[in-house]
Design a protein around this motif. Structure first.
Motif, PDB file in Angstrom:
ATOM      1  N   THR B  65     -16.093 -38.087 -20.297  1.00  0.00           N
ATOM      2  CA  THR B  65     -16.695 -37.574 -19.074  1.00  0.00           C
ATOM      3  C   THR B  65     -15.967 -38.232 -17.910  1.00  0.00           C
ATOM      4  OG1 THR B  65     -18.784 -37.309 -17.870  1.00  0.00           O
ATOM      5  CG2 THR B  65     -18.545 -39.316 -19.165  1.00  0.00           C
ATOM      6  N   HIS B 563     -13.820 -32.554 -18.425  1.00  0.00           N
ATOM      7  CA  HIS B 563     -15.089 -31.983 -18.846  1.00  0.00           C
ATOM      8  C   HIS B 563     -16.174 -33.033 -18.728  1.00  0.00           C
ATOM      9  CE1 HIS B 563     -17.928 -30.377 -22.080  1.00  0.00           C
ATOM     10  NE2 HIS B 563     -17.947 -29.506 -21.099  1.00  0.00           N
ATOM     11  N   GLY B 642     -11.927 -32.732 -23.727  1.00  0.00           N
ATOM     12  CA  GLY B 642     -12.540 -33.398 -22.585  1.00  0.00           C
ATOM     13  C   GLY B 642     -11.670 -33.480 -21.355  1.00  0.00           C
TER      14      GLY B 642
END
Lengths: 226, 862
Positions: B65, B563, B642
């Motif tokens: 993240t 992401h 990600g």
């Protein structure tokens, strides 16, 4: 309320046995097969302390104990001034001053890579090591009433990676490697610039003859020791 | 057992530690998150914060993240979690992108390593100040007394009150003070202009917006006039090619502007680039790049630059070919025909510098008297800049946060243009500094996205509220409208804060406090109880970016997407902003409003948002990123990895096509407008958003307060309030890991301190007519005499007399904006003295007393 949740229970039997063992043992310094150490560039470091935060987070530390400490050094007289950073955690010394002071033998040095670590199940929080270390590496955790310190993220090293502080460095000026290679400049690392020389001792740290710390620095011109 | 009691007390004292926090939350959070939280207490592997043995990565779930604030960059965070608890964070190590491996780094796809703020994020997420339930005020406004209420009760109250205000006071009654605190997601966006709140209030039909950007409006205005765009920035790897880097008020070692800027600057240094720092302080950036430090009096930058321009013109060092080809109004030869007949555009820049109009040549000697920099240094720097190619003059934002700050930015652009350093690799046209353009919007974006019924300069709301209706439009920088409501002063009766701690962050807080008493509705939506929140009527708990699905954008420089899955379930009863606005829309306007506001959702969105958010994000990725930007990676793969890093064919340099291929600049003339066509043709300034006259060419204008003004007899010090390293504005102020590495203090020159009998660590008061703050003092040779520095963003803590015991410099700042909208944060005169007034640092210093030893030892005693 529920304070016992924060302090781990001690196995007193185990500790007693360790003290006994410790009393009968003769201290012989561990000579590691290979000694790992840190390299820090005092000049190019911007002093952001991402390494410190990564360390606190990784090790789940409360406010207080700081395994890694970035010292801000400054001097001169306006407008001719200078500033640089000296960044240290535990130096995993060749002759760790902390180790022989430990009454339970909780502190040990790994044969494989020379990392100095504390077995927290044996630590009784007497804080002798804290006083013995000339570099301020052992840190007392008042929540758990034991001393803790940097163990170079052994779990990461064993997984083939590098410690959290090194991987946090935004400037890429902190690294680890075999200390001989760091000192002779042969380590492949961007922490050392193309024209940089590595030294073992800078101002703003204790005499390295005390414990032979496993650390190298790229020194600032004002931080060099003649 | 007394030992036990001692320990309990100690635990309480250390209440910010996560271990004790989690205990509290697990009980408080009740049913929602109990499963995950309770289990970490004893289970052997589940010991979240064990020292030994560590939970190793293979025992935890790894989720990519990012961080999410209005800080200067955007880095990857990697959450390592046990069930629903984030146990630790790491960052990019090269493994996550396509073709990546551990340790992969370098210019093409550099690692996006998080800064100290990002790394301390768990302390914010799990802080004691986390807002977990809707609350409503029970005491006086600002007293900080609230009771817990249900979502139903809170939202009904807000909806009813909104309708009441709109009916009673009209479409300007609610002030939108959304800001970027929860921004930089493509879906959940808080934003001053076009965020979720703006769209909600606009559709509702009652919105006064705030148009000037606190951090960089001077620069924004300047870049729009000069280049026709704010995308005047290079990607950060372009800086590695500079031979000279002039960092004007720029301290990336603190602000981390651009994800890896500081690293590329180091590369430039290794390649032989010379660095210059023009700043009242010898910053960490100056130190790390071994820069030539030129201390300058605050607010006088434009004068020094004019002196440099004079040296360059009189020594004929300008790049005349570049000027003739690309510039308008740099000299007589580049003046457009229409200028002679224009109301405000008869002068050209060179003749202004040479003194043709006012009889005062802007010589280095003239400049020296104003800015305090010796004339020989001004000449030396001008010579270096004009003769080193390529050279970057990075004109940062801070010197523009001033009275007439836009003149500094304009003057810098003129220097960049006259030396031909625009559009060239290793040069620089910044400015604002926005570079690579991301596809930024996945939320519904349509004709409702920016509806407003009045728009004012952001720091004038208190002035407007206090003086309504006796306010002239130019006093509040009213944006012109094309209909009959043009010029109507907004009747502000309510405020919405979304992702915004503006009450703590805007200027002249004491005036704001007077104004807020006149309001009838104050809503604060945040994940933390902020100082602003304490003045609210309703507190709505908002999920952090760890608790909602989104995609992160680079903030300032960088070319990648990260992401941002829902890493953990929202804590307490927190909801996302988007959920709250959607539900409010249903409550106010039924299906019509609700469906229009959030077309993909139905009313159940308030309880379950996963599928709808996923649908918006997938549509954005497939429709915009894949289609517009030619990305081939599927949404599914992006989610799995990600991160997506773009590989650019060459380092991105602003205006390269304009200079190399002759593409016109986006200005009315198609040229770099040293003479602004827009400004040149204005005759009635009151009818513009500026309100007051602005010269069409860059000029030195004396600021309202400075070390050169007569006010120094009463207030001899000039205060600047830069962005801190340890906070993103006010965010992270409550993180003890960060707090133990710094002090909220005033920085003062050693000679000044000695003269006044002030020593390092003394508690001092700093004051002027607008307010007073109490702080410890840091005495140093690294700050120029006459200047004080207090970093912005600390959480205010007023005593009964209105003195701020925490040291928030905005009690001292001016709420008078510059004509072009620049906040005058750094235009502050004040005085300083030792004090017996109470200082409250806002946290328990004793808990970390030992670690303070490591802050700044080995320093000569001052």
């Amino acid at each position: 309320m529920a304070a016992e949740t924060t302090r781990p229970k001690k196995d007193t039997k185990k500790i007693r046995a360790a003290i006994k063992r410790r009393k009968h043992a003769t201290y012989t310094p561990v000579k590691p097969d290979m000694q790992l150490g840190f390299i820090h560039n005092n000049v190019d470091c911007i002093g952001c302390r991402a390494c410190e935060m990564a360390c606190k987070d990784k090790n789940g530390l409360p406010p207080g104990p700081r395994f890694r400490r970035v010292q801000y050094i400054e001097g001169g007289t306006f407008p001719e001034v200078f500033a640089y950073k000296v960044n240290m955690s535990c130096n995993h010394c060749a002759e760790p001053a902390c180790l022989p002071t430990c009454p339970t033998g909780a502190i040990f040095k790994r044969k494989k890579d020379g990392i100095v670590d504390i077995d927290s199940t044996l630590c009784i929080g007497c804080r002798r090591c804290e006083a013995a270390c000339p570099f301020g590496a052992p840190q007392f955790d008042p929540e758990e009433n034991i001393v803790k310190k940097c163990n170079m993220c052994v779990d990461e090293i064993e997984a083939g990676r590098k410690p959290y502080c090194v991987m946090a460095c935004m400037m890429r000026v902190l690294d680890i490697g075999p200390i001989d290679k760091i000192w002779d400049g042969s380590l492949d690392t961007v922490a050392i610039g193309p024209h940089d020389k590595v030294v073992r001792q800078v101002k703003n740290m204790a005499d390295i003859e005390l414990t032979h710390p496993s650390i190298g620095f790229v020194a600032h011109s004002k931080g060099k020791v003649e | 057992m007394s030992n036990q009691n001692d320990f309990d007390r100690l635990s309480q004292r250390l209440n910010l530690s996560r271990r004790s926090f989690l205990k509290g939350t697990a009980i408080g959070a009740g049913t929602l998150a109990a499963g995950g939280l309770m289990e970490i207490k004893y289970g052997k592997e589940a010991k979240a914060f064990a020292y030994e043995p560590y939970p190793r990565d293979d025992q935890l779930e790894t989720v990519v993240t990012s961080c999410a604030h209005n800080c200067g960059s955007r880095h990857m965070l990697v959450a390592h979690k046990w069930k629903d608890v984030i146990v630790r964070l790491s960052t990019d190590d090269g493994r996550y992108q396509k073709g990546g491996y551990f340790g992969k780094d370098g210019n093409e796809e550099p690692q996006l390593r998080a800064c100290l703020r990002g790394r301390s994020y768990r302390q914010r997420l799990y802080s004691a100040e986390r807002l977990l339930f809707p609350m409503m005020r029970v005491g006086k406004r600002g007293e900080g007394k609230f009771k817990r209420v249900s979502w139903d009760e809170a939202l009904d109250f807000v909806a009813r009150k909104m309708i009441e205000l709109k009916n009673k006071y009209g479409p300007t009654a609610i002030l939108d003070q959304s800001y970027a605190g929860a921004s930089y997601g493509v879906l959940h966006k808080s934003d001053q202009i076009e965020g979720l709140l703006g769209r909600f209030l606009g559709m509702f039909g009652c919105r006064t917006s705030s148009w000037s950007v606190p951090s960089y409006q001077g620069t924004t205005s300047s870049s729009r006039w000069t280049f026709g765009t704010i995308q005047d920035g290079n990607e950060d790897d372009a800086f590695a090619y500079s031979k000279l880097m002039i960092m004007w008020g720029w301290n990336p070692a603190y602000t981390f502007h651009g994800g890896n800027t500081f690293m590329y600057l180091r590369m430039a240094k290794q390649r032989g680039c010379k660095f210059v720092v023009v700043d009242p302080q010898y910053t960490d950036s100056a130190a790390a790049y071994d820069a030539w430090w030129i201390p300058i009096k605050p607010n006088t930058d434009a004068a020094m630059m004019a002196g440099m321009a004079h040296y360059i013109f009189t020594n004929n060092l300008q790049d005349q070919e570049f000027i003739d080809k690309f510039c308008q109004g740099m000299d007589e030869g580049t003046m457009p025909d229409w200028a002679a007949k224009s109301p405000n555009g008869k002068e050209n820049f060179k003749d202004y510098i040479l003194g043709k109009y006012d009889g005062q040549p802007k010589t280095p000697e003239w400049a020296s008297k104003i800015c305090g920099v010796p004339a020989k240094d001004i000449k030396k720097l001008a010579h270096m800049y004009a003769t080193t190619k390529p050279a970057a003059l990075k004109a940062s934002w801070a010197p523009g946060r001033n009275a007439y700050g836009e003149q500094y930015s304009r003057m810098a652009a003129a220097l960049q243009a006259m030396t031909g350093n625009i559009g060239k690799l290793g040069g620089c046209a910044e400015g604002v500094g926005k570079a690579w353009h991301a596809e930024a919007v996945a939320y519904p974006y349509d004709q409702y996205s920016n509806i407003w019924f009045a728009s004012i300069k952001s720091d004038r709301w208190a002035h407007c509220v206090l003086n309504y209706p006796n306010v002239r439009r130019e006093e509040i920088g009213l944006w012109p409208r094309q209909d009959a409501t043009d010029g109507q002063i907004p009747n502000i009766k309510g405020i919405f804060w979304q992702g915004s701690d503006w009450f703590n962050q805007l200027t002249n807080i004491n005036k704001e406090i007077k104004a807020i008493e006149k309001l009838e509705l104050v809503v604060c939506m945040d994940s933390t109880i902020t100082p602003s929140g304490l003045f609210a009527d309703v507190l709505l708990p908002v999920a952090t970016h760890f608790e909602r699905h989104d995609v992160a954008l680079p903030w300032y420089k960088g070319h990648y997407y990260i992401h941002r899955p829902k890493v953990i379930e929202p804590m307490g009863e927190a909801k996302t902003d988007f959920q709250i606005f959607t539900e409010l829309a249903y409550r106010i306007g039924g299906d019509v409003f609700g469906k229009a506001y959030n077309p993909k959702a139905n009313r159940n969105y308030f309880n379950y948002n996963d599928d709808v958010d996923e649908a918006y994000l997938r549509e954005w990725w497939e429709g915009r990123v894949m289609h517009h930007q030619g990305v081939e990676m599927s949404w599914e793969e992006f989610k799995r990895r990600g991160v997506y890093k773009f590989k650019l064919p060459r380092p991105h340099v602003a205006f390269q096509d304009q200079v190399e291929k002759g593409v016109p600049f986006q200005t009315p003339s198609g040229k770099i407008e040293i003479l602004s066509s827009e400004l040149a043709n204005i005759s009635d300034w009151t009818k513009t958003r500026y309100g007051y006259h602005i010269p069409s060419i860059p000029k030195w204008i004396e600021p309202w307060e400075s070390l050169n003004s007569p006010k120094t007899s009463k207030y001899p010090f000039h205060l600047v309030s830069p962005h801190p390293r340890w906070r993103t504005h006010s965010i992270f102020n409550n993180c003890s890991w960060l707090r133990e590495t710094y002090e909220q203090e005033v920085t003062m020159n050693a000679a000044d301190a000695k003269r006044m009998g002030i020593k390092m660590g003394d508690i001092v008061e700093v004051w002027n007519d607008r307010g007073k703050v109490v702080v410890p003092v840091y005495v140093t040779e690294r700050c120029m005499p006459g200047v004080l520095v207090i970093h912005e963003g600390v959480w205010m803590d007023r005593d009964e007399n209105g003195v701020d015991r925490a040291g928030n410099p905005d009690f001292l700042t001016l709420d008078d904006p510059s004509p072009a909208g620049a906040f005058a944060y750094n235009t502050v005169l004040c005085n300083i003295a030792k004090t017996n007034l109470e200082h409250r640092p806002g946290w328990d210093k004793l808990a970390t007393a030992r670690s303070h030893v490591f802050r700044r030892e080995h320093r000569r005693e001052l």
